[in-house]
Design a protein around this motif. Sequence first.
Motif, mmCIF file in Angstrom:
data_model
loop_
_atom_site.group_PDB
_atom_site.id
_atom_site.type_symbol
_atom_site.label_atom_id
_atom_site.label_comp_id
_atom_site.label_asym_id
_atom_site.label_seq_id
_atom_site.Cartn_x
_atom_site.Cartn_y
_atom_site.Cartn_z
ATOM 1 N N LYS A 260 44.790 26.421 45.221
ATOM 2 C CA LYS A 260 45.066 26.447 43.785
ATOM 3 C C LYS A 260 44.822 25.057 43.230
ATOM 4 N N GLU A 261 43.955 24.962 42.237
ATOM 5 C CA GLU A 261 43.607 23.674 41.648
ATOM 6 C C GLU A 261 43.388 23.841 40.156
ATOM 7 N N HIS A 262 44.252 23.195 39.367
ATOM 8 C CA HIS A 262 44.174 23.241 37.903
ATOM 9 C C HIS A 262 44.096 24.686 37.394
ATOM 10 N N GLY A 263 44.891 25.547 37.997
ATOM 11 C CA GLY A 263 44.986 26.929 37.542
ATOM 12 C C GLY A 263 43.981 27.887 38.160
ATOM 13 N N ARG A 264 42.949 27.368 38.808
ATOM 14 C CA ARG A 264 41.975 28.221 39.485
ATOM 15 C C ARG A 264 42.453 28.496 40.910
ATOM 16 N N ILE A 265 42.249 29.709 41.383
ATOM 17 C CA ILE A 265 42.638 30.051 42.750
ATOM 18 C C ILE A 265 41.404 30.469 43.543
ATOM 19 N N PHE A 266 41.445 30.174 44.831
ATOM 20 C CA PHE A 266 40.345 30.489 45.740
ATOM 21 C C PHE A 266 40.947 31.031 47.037
ATOM 22 N N SER A 267 40.477 32.206 47.428
ATOM 23 C CA SER A 267 40.917 32.797 48.688
ATOM 24 C C SER A 267 39.666 33.289 49.414
ATOM 25 N N ALA A 268 39.870 33.990 50.512
ATOM 26 C CA ALA A 268 38.721 34.496 51.263
ATOM 27 C C ALA A 268 39.177 35.608 52.188
ATOM 28 N N GLY A 269 38.327 36.597 52.355
ATOM 29 C CA GLY A 269 38.525 37.608 53.385
ATOM 30 C C GLY A 269 37.745 37.200 54.618
ATOM 31 N N VAL A 270 38.447 36.979 55.718
ATOM 32 C CA VAL A 270 37.807 36.624 56.985
ATOM 33 C C VAL A 270 38.315 37.584 58.048
ATOM 34 N N ALA A 271 37.460 38.476 58.503
ATOM 35 C CA ALA A 271 37.834 39.433 59.548
ATOM 36 C C ALA A 271 36.562 40.048 60.101
ATOM 37 N N LYS A 309 44.158 43.667 45.952
ATOM 38 C CA LYS A 309 45.298 44.445 45.461
ATOM 39 C C LYS A 309 46.501 43.564 45.166
ATOM 40 N N VAL A 310 46.782 42.587 46.041
ATOM 41 C CA VAL A 310 48.023 41.828 45.881
ATOM 42 C C VAL A 310 47.895 40.642 44.934
ATOM 43 N N ILE A 311 46.687 40.064 44.780
ATOM 44 C CA ILE A 311 46.604 38.894 43.899
ATOM 45 C C ILE A 311 46.073 39.216 42.506
ATOM 46 N N GLU A 312 45.483 40.392 42.324
ATOM 47 C CA GLU A 312 44.982 40.745 40.992
ATOM 48 C C GLU A 312 46.086 40.711 39.932
ATOM 49 N N PRO A 313 47.312 41.209 40.249
ATOM 50 C CA PRO A 313 48.376 41.138 39.233
ATOM 51 C C PRO A 313 48.825 39.716 38.897
ATOM 52 N N LEU A 314 48.495 38.744 39.757
ATOM 53 C CA LEU A 314 48.893 37.358 39.526
ATOM 54 C C LEU A 314 47.837 36.570 38.758
ATOM 55 N N CYS A 315 46.700 37.211 38.461
ATOM 56 C CA CYS A 315 45.556 36.517 37.859
ATOM 57 C C CYS A 315 45.181 37.126 36.519
ATOM 58 N N THR A 316 44.557 36.312 35.684
ATOM 59 C CA THR A 316 43.989 36.836 34.436
ATOM 60 C C THR A 316 42.596 37.401 34.657
ATOM 61 N N GLU A 317 41.911 36.923 35.713
ATOM 62 C CA GLU A 317 40.605 37.474 36.093
ATOM 63 C C GLU A 317 40.340 37.116 37.551
ATOM 64 N N LEU A 318 39.459 37.916 38.184
ATOM 65 C CA LEU A 318 39.200 37.773 39.613
ATOM 66 C C LEU A 318 37.743 38.108 39.904
ATOM 67 N N GLN A 319 37.112 37.296 40.771
ATOM 68 C CA GLN A 319 35.735 37.565 41.198
ATOM 69 C C GLN A 319 35.706 37.719 42.716
ATOM 70 N N ILE A 320 35.040 38.800 43.169
ATOM 71 C CA ILE A 320 34.932 39.074 44.602
ATOM 72 C C ILE A 320 33.489 39.441 44.913
ATOM 73 N N PRO A 338 34.071 35.432 49.971
ATOM 74 C CA PRO A 338 34.813 34.526 49.085
ATOM 75 C C PRO A 338 35.418 35.266 47.897
ATOM 76 N N ILE A 339 36.589 34.795 47.463
ATOM 77 C CA ILE A 339 37.330 35.391 46.351
ATOM 78 C C ILE A 339 37.838 34.259 45.467
ATOM 79 N N SER A 340 37.697 34.376 44.146
ATOM 80 C CA SER A 340 38.178 33.343 43.240
ATOM 81 C C SER A 340 38.698 33.972 41.958
ATOM 82 N N GLY A 341 39.464 33.200 41.196
ATOM 83 C CA GLY A 341 40.014 33.725 39.958
ATOM 84 C C GLY A 341 40.808 32.672 39.215
ATOM 85 N N THR A 342 41.475 33.112 38.154
ATOM 86 C CA THR A 342 42.326 32.235 37.351
ATOM 87 C C THR A 342 43.755 32.752 37.409
ATOM 88 N N ALA A 343 44.679 31.881 37.829
ATOM 89 C CA ALA A 343 46.081 32.281 37.955
ATOM 90 C C ALA A 343 46.736 32.382 36.581
#
Length: 453
Positions: A260-271, A309-320, A338-343
């Motif tokens: 999380k940096e200046h309101g932007r969030i970055f996650s990732a699916g690794v499996a 599913k779990v982070i979409e409700p915490l964000c105003t927008e999400l890119q996957i 990669p997954i990113s969005g705005t918290a």
Amino acid sequence: MSKQLRSTSGTKYFYTETIECEGVSPIAFFEAGDRLYRGQRFFWQNREKTHTIVGIGHEIVIKAQGEDRITTVQNKWNRLKKLVVKERLDQAPLLFGGFSFDSKHSLSEEWRAFSGAFFVVPQFQLEIKNESIKLSINCLTERLDQSARFEELRKERDRLLHVAQVQERPLFEKAIVTEKTERNVPEYLAAVRAVKKEIMRGEVDKVVISRSIELDFEESTSSGAALYYALQEQPESYIFVLENGGSTFVGATPERLIRKEHGRIFSAGVAGSVRRGKDVGEDQRLGQALLADEKNLEEHDFVVSMIQKVIEPLCTELQISTQPKLLKIRDIQHLFTPISGTAKETEDMFAFVEALHPTPALGGTPRLKAVELIRELEQMDRGYYAAPVGFVDAEDNGEFAVGIRSALLRGGKALLYAGGGIVSESEPLAELEETNVKFRPMLRVLGGNRHEL
């Protein structure tokens, strides 16, 4: 006006002061604290090697147990943040640490040094970011006049800095492994078979089953040596070290949980994973086969869908990204999305950590049933393995990785952990071999590559 908190013992102030410096190696600074602060240090470097943090000394320690441990840490940190007194150009103080994998699992004697949550604010905080090197003092006190205490801290800061810049660095040698013990292999294979039965019954879609190996060393291995070889052997990974007393949790993980940096969030699916090839041609064939493998794609899709599913409700927008790509590290190739969005402004770092942990890559799906089966079938204490480890600063910027490819060091022993997602197509012996591949990064780091698995 300084920010303060009235407590039963007086008014508290959380001061921080930062200087800029040059020519400081982070591992040299880590080792500068070895004599006086061993057992009170941490290290963090992101996968891109653009952000490195070293902490020396425990100015503040936050511990928590039970199912509300994340909320407890969150609330205590939120209270502390309100006390921060700093100039505009000073670095924000940060909190570094981790959580155990399972809040309902009582920690074994092996993990006793780390509670359900263990976080620290360092006395001395070295941060290297964007080629800038900054060294901060953090001080929590009940005294308004800090001149005497700060002068003592400045002298110690300057001593540590001088040691890091001037003294000859130690020559690190890999530990000599005298014995390697594979723990509970029959139980691991039985657990895989039991999970497959639960999948056939429709109780779960996927469960991650893990196991551990124990290394005995000729002499005690140091945190500094483990850190040095992690940086050398696994440069494509997040590198972390967390000490408390005589125990050290160290890892070289490829997997981000959340940044999380200046309101932007970055996650990732690794499996989904496969070994690296012996040459470029074989490596490419293995990678392309992984991208087309039904079992691994199914496992990967579980992870990406759950994160969304779990982070979409915490964000105003999400890119996957619509298709996974390959993430290649020294010993293993992974499927990576990669997954990113705005918290949302109301959601802080710990809200994302709580929502994401454990992802299907480390727990399974459905989450609660998968964790119940892990608790029942694994017959070991994961401790901080496969759990969030990382940092957040007083401005709510930070990053947590997933504590895989990791080991617990205690004196002359190390415990290494590895696991894999069990789905309907899984075969027990193939899963066992996959864990062997996943042990390799930390075996290389700790000298265990002298022994064949």
